[in-house]
Design an enzyme around this catalytic site. Structure first.
Site, PDB file in Angstrom:
ATOM      1  N   ASN A  38       0.609  -1.215   0.058  1.00  0.00           N
ATOM      2  CA  ASN A  38       0.043   0.075   0.037  1.00  0.00           C
ATOM      3  C   ASN A  38       0.683   1.243  -0.145  1.00  0.00           C
ATOM      4  OD1 ASN A  38      -2.693  -0.953   0.021  1.00  0.00           O
ATOM      5  ND2 ASN A  38      -2.455  -1.753   2.092  1.00  0.00           N
ATOM      6  N   CYS A  39       2.134   0.950  -0.062  1.00  0.00           N
ATOM      7  CA  CYS A  39       2.941   2.306  -0.227  1.00  0.00           C
ATOM      8  C   CYS A  39       2.913   3.075  -1.565  1.00  0.00           C
ATOM      9  CB  CYS A  39       4.292   1.789  -0.035  1.00  0.00           C
ATOM     10  SG  CYS A  39       5.434   3.200   0.016  1.00  0.00           S
ATOM     11  N   SER A  40       3.108   4.278  -1.720  1.00  0.00           N
ATOM     12  CA  SER A  40       3.135   4.935  -2.993  1.00  0.00           C
ATOM     13  C   SER A  40       4.220   4.613  -3.950  1.00  0.00           C
ATOM     14  CB  SER A  40       3.002   6.425  -2.663  1.00  0.00           C
ATOM     15  OG  SER A  40       4.295   6.783  -2.067  1.00  0.00           O
TER      16      SER A  40
END
Length: 161
Positions: A38-40
């Site tokens: 879920n990290c950019s």
């Protein structure tokens, strides 16, 4: 015989429940990356997979899912492999969700950080997608920040192949 610890002394718990003994990777280049779905920066997973496919005979990429940076990896171990495959096409090995900073950090990360500090001398891992490059002899030769995308690491791979 030396009693000094090497990268090949570590056995790692994969998200699949299997054990990956790094001693089985002698002679290969290893790229170890802490990941978070879920990290950019998660599109780096696609680039890592491309490197994995292109150099699979010489390179092993190991993803280390970690939830220490603002809860960006909430997947339980039993879902990591299937979600990473479905969302990002990842087929390289993924460890179980791991702690990479602090008192409960996995021994592999304690070792990696002792071998290569960050550019500014910071010992800990600052964010998701920091990378460690290990050559064919087991020496940790480079550490890359989150901002260094996998495509730019390819030149370093070519230089040591």
């Amino acid at each position: 015989m030396s009693s000094e610890v090497t990268i090949y002394d570590f056995d790692l718990n994969l998200a699949s429940g299997e054990i990956l003994s790094l001693s089985s990777l002698k002679g290969k280049i290893i790229l170890i990356v802490n990941t978070a779905s879920n990290c950019s920066f998660n599109q780096q997973l696609v680039q890592l997979q491309a490197l994995h496919e292109k150099y699979s005979d010489k390179l092993v990429i190991i993803g280390v899912p970690c939830n220490q940076f603002v809860s960006q990896e909430l997947l339980p171990n039993e879902k990591l492999v299937s979600v990473y495959l479905k969302e990002f096409g990842v087929t390289f090995p993924l460890l179980e969700r791991s702690i990479i900073n602090g008192k409960k950090e996995i021994p592999l990360y304690k070792y990696l950080k002792s071998q290569k500090k960050s550019l500014l001398g910071f010992k800990g891992i600052k964010w998701n997608f920091e990378k460690f490059l290990v050559d064919q002899t087991g020496k940790v030769i480079k550490r890359y920040s989150t901002y260094v995308v996998p495509n730019t690491i390819e030149k370093d791979l070519v230089n040591i192949i």
